[in-house]
Design an enzyme around this catalytic site. Sequence first.
Site, PDB file in Angstrom:
ATOM      1  N   ASP A 100     -35.921  14.260  98.039  1.00 14.76           N
ATOM      2  CA  ASP A 100     -36.841  13.468  98.852  1.00 14.76           C
ATOM      3  C   ASP A 100     -36.023  12.914 100.013  1.00 14.76           C
ATOM      4  O   ASP A 100     -34.802  13.094 100.074  1.00 14.76           O
ATOM      5  CB  ASP A 100     -37.432  12.338  97.991  1.00 14.76           C
TER       6      ASP A 100
ATOM      7  N   ARG B 286     -51.893  17.452  96.940  1.00 16.35           N
ATOM      8  CA  ARG B 286     -52.165  16.024  97.122  1.00 16.35           C
ATOM      9  C   ARG B 286     -53.666  15.776  97.262  1.00 16.35           C
ATOM     10  O   ARG B 286     -54.168  14.723  96.872  1.00 16.35           O
ATOM     11  CB  ARG B 286     -51.413  15.497  98.354  1.00 16.35           C
TER      12      ARG B 286
END
Length: 349
Positions: free
Chosen positions: A266, A333
Amino acid sequence: HNSTMFTRLAVARVAPSTLGLRFQSSLATALKGMAGRHFISIDELSKAELQGLIDLSKQYRDTYGKNSSVDPLKAPKPMMGETMSMIFQKRSTRTRVSTETGISLLGGHALFLGPSDIQLGVNESMKDTALVLSRFNSIILARVFGHDDILELAKHATVPVINALSDLHHPLQTLADLMALDDHFGGDLKGKTVAWVGDGNNVLHDLALGAAKLGMNVRIATPAGYDPDARIMDIVKQLADENGGEVFTTTNASEAVSGSDVVVTDTWVSMGQEDEYQKRVAAFDGYQVNADLMAKANDGAVFLHCLPRHPEEVSDEVFYSDQSLILPEAENRMWTVMSVAAAQLGKVE
């Protein structure tokens, strides 16, 4: 939670569609307990609920996705008449676009409230904001800096709240990640090993919780001083013990990646940490996910990144390779926030 609201939401039913499409009753059973509940972190879900949300997300993709043969005008609209307020203290491309689009596909309406529209706890108390929005909207989604803000909203809201990111948890991202892995590995993740290489942050917290709940092994490499939250890691270890997985932590990226089936990283510098950029980039030296690091993983290992990404975190060679699942991960998502909202409103049949 408000008991009258729970009853009302729990008995809500999907409007009949002209196609007579119905999602499996087993999903309705698995997700029944989510009606009226908040969605704050992954560990609050049972294993059946976690898998149920992944499965419902796949069914939504099959029905509403770009490859679907279903006429969009005739697809079920289970959220017709329902609305969601989306509070954004922190900007986000994927969270806003996926939520607005997904709720629209289900027949509902999602309303964006940015920092210029609403300042949580500044010109109005969090309690008052929660109570007022609950009068307008069916669900409140919030993307905030401090986790306490989500907890305060959830405490006072009389409708379900979705944590779309706080400094401690990012459960929607974990659903998208696990859905991508579930697709790739054919549905059974138990015994697979996920390696995290990077900052011990909110994304790691929920990924580790979700992976351990599904019986995956979790291997974590973070530089000294950038460790994940100790309390959350205690829960991860407990979940791993309960579900037959193992947890391993190190400060060596190669050591974490060795023997893994999934490599995840990330951003090293999150929003609000920009003044720490130089310090963080120096601390994360040797943590870039590149071809050399991926070569230490198992054959067929895949790569995940929740985006946006920066070149110091992952090389273009890996990011755009066949090993990279970043595009389905990003698309997921949408399907996953749709399934969470539908489950919270008792709209799964």
